[in-house]
Design a protein around this motif. Structure first.
Motif, PDB file in Angstrom:
ATOM      1  N   ASP A 534       0.814  -1.213   0.000  1.00  0.00           N
ATOM      2  CA  ASP A 534       0.000   0.000   0.000  1.00  0.00           C
ATOM      3  C   ASP A 534       0.847   1.263   0.000  1.00  0.00           C
ATOM      4  O   ASP A 534       0.484   2.260  -0.627  1.00  0.00           O
ATOM      5  CB  ASP A 534      -0.939  -0.003   1.214  1.00  0.00           C
ATOM      6  N   THR A 535       1.966   1.243   0.722  1.00  0.00           N
ATOM      7  CA  THR A 535       2.817   2.427   0.823  1.00  0.00           C
ATOM      8  C   THR A 535       4.273   2.033   0.609  1.00  0.00           C
ATOM      9  O   THR A 535       4.628   0.837   0.678  1.00  0.00           O
ATOM     10  CB  THR A 535       2.699   3.085   2.209  1.00  0.00           C
ATOM     11  N   ARG A 536       5.091   3.028   0.374  1.00  0.00           N
ATOM     12  CA  ARG A 536       6.522   2.755   0.237  1.00  0.00           C
ATOM     13  C   ARG A 536       7.090   2.215   1.538  1.00  0.00           C
ATOM     14  O   ARG A 536       7.954   1.324   1.531  1.00  0.00           O
ATOM     15  CB  ARG A 536       7.281   4.006  -0.170  1.00  0.00           C
ATOM     16  N   GLU A 537       6.644   2.749   2.659  1.00  0.00           N
ATOM     17  CA  GLU A 537       7.125   2.280   3.957  1.00  0.00           C
ATOM     18  C   GLU A 537       6.809   0.794   4.134  1.00  0.00           C
ATOM     19  O   GLU A 537       7.661   0.022   4.594  1.00  0.00           O
ATOM     20  CB  GLU A 537       6.483   3.099   5.069  1.00  0.00           C
ATOM     21  N   GLY A 702       5.616   0.709  -3.669  1.00  0.00           N
ATOM     22  CA  GLY A 702       4.438   1.125  -2.927  1.00  0.00           C
ATOM     23  C   GLY A 702       3.424   1.783  -3.852  1.00  0.00           C
ATOM     24  O   GLY A 702       3.801   2.519  -4.775  1.00  0.00           O
ATOM     25  N   ARG A 703       2.151   1.555  -3.589  1.00  0.00           N
ATOM     26  CA  ARG A 703       1.112   2.134  -4.448  1.00  0.00           C
ATOM     27  C   ARG A 703       0.957   3.634  -4.242  1.00  0.00           C
ATOM     28  O   ARG A 703       0.279   4.290  -5.031  1.00  0.00           O
ATOM     29  CB  ARG A 703      -0.220   1.424  -4.194  1.00  0.00           C
ATOM     30  N   ASP A 704       1.558   4.169  -3.184  1.00  0.00           N
ATOM     31  CA  ASP A 704       1.561   5.629  -3.057  1.00  0.00           C
ATOM     32  C   ASP A 704       2.554   6.261  -4.028  1.00  0.00           C
ATOM     33  O   ASP A 704       2.466   7.450  -4.331  1.00  0.00           O
ATOM     34  CB  ASP A 704       1.862   6.059  -1.620  1.00  0.00           C
ATOM     35  N   ASP A 705       3.500   5.477  -4.534  1.00  0.00           N
ATOM     36  CA  ASP A 705       4.422   5.938  -5.582  1.00  0.00           C
ATOM     37  C   ASP A 705       3.905   5.582  -6.980  1.00  0.00           C
ATOM     38  O   ASP A 705       3.987   6.386  -7.909  1.00  0.00           O
ATOM     39  CB  ASP A 705       5.811   5.326  -5.382  1.00  0.00           C
TER      40      ASP A 705
END
Length: 990
Positions: A534-537, A702-705
């Motif tokens: 979901d996120t890069r983190e 990540g899907r935020d990227d």
């Protein structure tokens, strides 16, 4: 990297400053201000590693106390706008450790300030940037009055001299460069102002969006104000000299668009009015060259200097490729192939073709090989063949780790190109006709650096072999030199992948190499090796989890984590250490001060070396495992099996080594790779990151990227290949005008119209013809009277030809003489001051010589000889009067071409040396007489290289105090006469 910063300002009451407060802040101490009756306490300030007051001879000892010193300064000044002190600030190279930096600063302060009678308060700061990188610098507060045994006296107005400040700036760069060379450190600095250099502008502070919204808050307001000041001053520099902008832009890209120029102007200007002036100045510059439109219908531009670099690169490549002097006999080739086979290394058909290509007789050969195609193994076999033929093989690469991998994979002793160039500048490790220079990862080398290396090899008669892949990481500097050279001269190709063990992975690497990034990603996704979070983190966490599982399951395998930025590398390193800590694989943490800031290291930690250190045998990018660690140092086991121990006070350029950037990894091979994709990537970094492995690669994002895999593929497929100015030349281009542009000939419009008519008539005949820079006729002498008319000037007759010398001049010829004389004058001035000659000064002389030689063969040689015989000509030429220099050049040409004239000059010089030597002996200066005798012996010994001169000298035997000898050479006879004279002086003659 080492940067140049040297500034001076005055601490004055006019702007509300206090000398005591300034001293307290810079020394991070608490001082009482008698005038204001208050304490200035800055003892909590961090980063001050050295602080001392330095006194000149005869100053009272009480002034060594900082509070006493500056309170006396304050008490001695009565005016409300009094100037209290001068502050000098300079940057210390980051390559130095703290001890070296303090020593560098102290020595400079002593040499330049204390010896002049100044009192100096020196404070060395070793601050850290937000990313942990060091920002070492020094503040020196200088009293402005003379000082004697009783204290301060009158103000010394000489210390306010602008010329003195210029001398300090120049002396600082010379001081730093000399010390860097002594310490074996790479990098050099340049003292010249931005306008003089034409290559740099003052760096601005980075102001984030939040700070820009809070301009009224304290220190941020000061930073924003300083940011605007720097932008405004940079804009003024560009308006005064637009070449500053052109050179700055073309440092990293050979060509640029209107948008690139606008972005640059916006950054280096303050307000719309100055922005428009900057744009206008650059567009009006005669150094700006319009290249036409690119494939995206955008206008592209470059600079004349960039075109000149590419022309020199082209000429050097052509001359090397045209030589046929470095062949290897079939016997040596077969022996090398056989030896490799006995070790189990059998070259493939492509590798064998590449081997045959580079061991051929051409002076320039290139190999284009996909990642993991066995280029290094092939080079190892070639090395054996070259060495069997008697050649010395040297290797070089842009980065330390690439040089290390070349050496490890091929056995070719290798180093960075920067260190090799530095050695050449110092007169060491020069190339020769029996040398083969192998440039690995050549696609990362910019045009300027490639031109310097190829020109050096050409002049030395060496062979150059370039190996690389233009599709991997692009050059940081401007240009695509490797691609350009291989397109012009061809290359052997190795497309068979050997690194990956499975056929489908080898196919994926070929897809990456040929720009089909999506095809490769889909192939790995089909095998479950592409992971979205979901996120890069979250992606980072999943990556490290997978890395940790593989580490514990396969402890004997090699692995690396790769990503795009240093910030991500640090996050990944911290998470990887957390997994090792949880599994009990690390010892107790020990706090260690490194160049990037405080770090926790433990036994079992992986570390990466970040700076080349020949004494330790490590390079930038070398990996190791810690075996023992303390705050003072550590012992490690390098990945090649060697043990190394070091003290952090001597070498602190280390960091955790679980993750690395793509640039650090080019040339690396591991069993497994784990890649974190971020938006800054392109198809070149994707190619490198996804081709390091033998067994598998795990790609995380990540899907935020990237919202989905389609967007990931689009980002990782971006083409960001470097271009060349020459890429935009068209066959139907106005060749006469292009030639004139390269020669810096400026045509009036009428002349341009005439050129166009000639072009139209010759269009069919010369279609596609690319003229090379021509030289003037041998008889043309470039005197330099710049009337803009090109009228003839009458000079002396050429006695060797009997006819008048053609002295027709134009502006470019005059400027060529002026440039060379100025460059020679700069070098002479440095030597007269006892300062080392700077690399840019040597480069300026070389470039000026090339321009001068383009007007007439050997013109630079003749002018150099003329200036050496009459140094006063330098001042004349610098003032615009080049008639005397032209006549002197004509005379040097006459002497060069006429053996009788050379004989007359030799006799004159020999007789003067004889007289001088006799005078030294009568004065009892035996050492001086011996030095002169050695000089005369060298001159006599060199006569065999000029048979015409030696023949002409036979007619001057009586003038040389020789008998007419028919059998012995004149050189031998002169050497014998020197020996007889020495024996007679020692009482040995009979």
């Amino acid at each position: 990297m080492a940067i140049y910063h040297f500034s001076a300002k005055v601490v004055s009451r006019a702007n509300g400053s206090s000398a005591v407060a300034s001293a307290a802040y810079r020394s991070a101490s608490e001082l009482h201000d008698d005038r204001l009756n208050r304490d200035h306490d800055f003892s909590n300030k961090a980063g001050v590693i050295h602080s001392e007051v330095m006194l000149p001879e005869g100053a009272p000892e009480r002034l060594s106390d900082r509070a006493t010193l500056w309170n006396e300064v304050e008490a001695g000044e009565k005016r409300k706008d009094a100037q209290l002190a001068r502050e000098v600030e300079f940057s210390i190279p980051r390559e130095m450790n703290e001890q070296q930096g303090v020593s560098l600063a102290r020595d400079f302060v002593k040499q330049q300030f204390i010896t002049r009678g100044m009192v100096a308060d020196l404070n060395v700061h070793w601050d850290k940037a937000k990313d942990g990188s060091p920002k070492p610098h020094a503040h020196v507060m200088l009293a402005m009055r003379d000082v004697g045994p009783e204290g301060f006296g009158q103000k010394n107005r000489d210390w306010n001299s602008t010329e003195l400040l210029k001398d300090w700036r120049e002396a600082w760069s010379a001081h730093v460069n000399e010390r860097m060379a002594e310490l074996g450190l790479e990098g050099r600095i340049d003292h010249r102002s931005y306008a003089d250099q034409g290559i740099a502008l003052e760096p601005q502070h980075k102001i984030g969006p939040a700070a820009s919204r809070r301009p009224e808050q304290g220190l941020e307001a000061e930073r924003i104000e300083d940011h605007a000041r720097i932008a405004r001053e940079n804009g003024d520099r560009i308006i005064a000299d637009p070449n500053v902008a052109l050179d700055a832009i073309t440092r990293s890209q050979a060509t640029f668009t209107t948008r690139d120029l606008a972005v640059f102007a916006f950054r280096h200007s303050d307000g719309k009015e100055q922005f428009d002036q900057v744009i206008g100045a650059v567009r009006a510059s005669p150094k700006l060259v319009a290249l036409g439109k690119d494939g995206r219908d955008q206008e592209r531009f470059t600079s004349r200097d960039m075109i000149a670099v590419e022309n020199r690169l082209e000429r050097a490549g052509d001359e090397l490729a045209g030589r046929a002097e470095h062949g290897v006999a079939d016997r040596q080739r077969d022996a090398a192939i056989g030896a490799a086979g006995s070790r189990g290394l059998v070259l493939s058909g492509e590798q064998r073709d590449a081997f045959d290509h580079i061991t051929g007789d051409a002076g320039l050969a290139s190999v284009v090989g996909y990642a993991g195609s066995g280029k290094s193994a092939m080079l190892g076999v070639a090395r054996e063949a070259w060495e069997g033929q008697g050649y010395t093989v040297r290797g070089a690469a842009l980065s330390g780790i690439a040089a290390e991998n070349l050496e490890g994979g091929s056995g070719i002793q290798s180093r960075t190109i920067a260190s090799l160039e530095h050695a050449w500048e110092q007169g060491r490790e020069q190339l020769g006709p029996k040398d083969v220079l192998v440039l690995d990862e050549a696609g990362m080398i910019g045009s300027r650096q490639m031109e310097r290396v190829l020109s050096q090899a050409r002049d030395a008669g060496a062979k150059v072999v370039m190996v690389g892949d233009p599709e991997q990481l692009q050059a940081i500097e401007a240009g695509a030199a490797f691609r350009s050279v291989t397109e012009r001269h061809g290359a052997a190709e190795i497309t068979e992948i050997r690194r990956q063990r499975e056929d489908w992975q080898r196919d994926a690497t070929r897809a990456l190499a040929t720009g089909r990034t999506g095809e490769a990603i889909h192939a790995y996704d089909g095998k479950g090796m592409v992971h979205a979070a979901d996120t890069r983190e979250a992606a980072r966490g999943e990556l490290v989890d997978g890395w940790d599982r593989a580490r514990q399951a396969e402890p004997g395998n090699s692995r690396i984590i790769l990503t795009h930025t240093n910030a991500e590398v640090r996050e990944l390193n911290e998470e990887a250490r957390g997994r090792l800590r949880a599994s009990g694989d690390l010892g107790d943490d020990v706090a260690v001060k490194t160049e990037r800031g405080d770090r926790q290291f433990a036994t079992g930690d992986r570390i990466m070396f970040l700076r080349n250190e020949r004494g330790m045998g490590v390079k930038n990018g070398t990996l190791a495992t810690i075996e023992r660690v303390s705050p003072e140092g550590m012992a490690v086991r390098l990945d090649d099996g060697r043990g190394v121990a070091f003290d952090t006070k001597d070498y602190a350029h280390v960091d955790h080594g679980y993750a690395a950037t793509f640039h650090k990894s080019q040339g690396v091979t591991v069993d497994r790779a784990h890649v974190l994709a971020t938006p800054g990537m392109d198809r070149h970094s994707a190619y490198v990151g996804m081709s390091r492995h033998r067994d598998d690669v795990q790609l995380h994002y990540g899907r935020d990227d990237f919202t989905d895999q389609r967007q990931l593929v689009r980002a990782l497929s971006r083409e960001r290949g470097k271009d060349m100015a020459g890429d935009y030349a068209k066959p139907e281009q106005d060749q006469a005008r292009a030639f004139a542009d390269r020669r810096e000939i400026r045509f009036p419009e009428l002349a341009r119209q005439m050129v166009e008519k000639v072009r139209d008539k010759a269009k069919g005949m010369f279609a596609g013809f690319r003229p090379k820079p021509a030289v003037a006729k041998e008889g043309a002498i470039n005197t330099a009277r710049d009337h803009g008319q090109g009228g003839p000037i009458n000079t002396a007759r050429d006695r060797s030809q009997g006819g008048p010398i053609n002295t027709t001049l134009d502006v470019s010829q005059a400027k060529a003489i002026e440039r060379y004389a100025r460059a020679a004058g700069d070098i002479g001035r440095m030597r007269n001051k006892g300062l080392p000659v700077l690399p840019h000064q040597e480069s300026a002389l070389q470039k000026a010589g090339e321009r001068l030689d383009a007007t007439r063969p050997h013109a630079a040689r003749d002018l150099a000889s003329a200036l050496a015989r009459d140094p006063k000509l330098i001042e004349q030429v610098s003032g615009g009067n080049t008639v005397g220099a032209a006549r002197a050049m004509a005379d040097e040409k006459r002497v060069r071409l006429d053996p009788d004239a050379r004989a007359e000059r030799f006799v004159e010089g020999w007789q003067k040396m004889q007289q001088a030597r006799a005078g030294m002996e009568r004065a009892g200066d035996s050492a001086g007489a011996e030095r002169l005798r050695e000089r005369m012996e060298k001159a006599a010994g060199g006569l065999h290289r000029d048979p015409q001169l030696e023949s002409a000298l036979r007619r001057h035997a009586p003038d040389l105090a020789l008998k007419q000898e028919s059998e012995r050479s004149i050189g031998d006879a002169l050497s014998s006469s020197l020996d007889r004279g020495r024996d007679r002086d020692r009482g040995m003659s009979r």
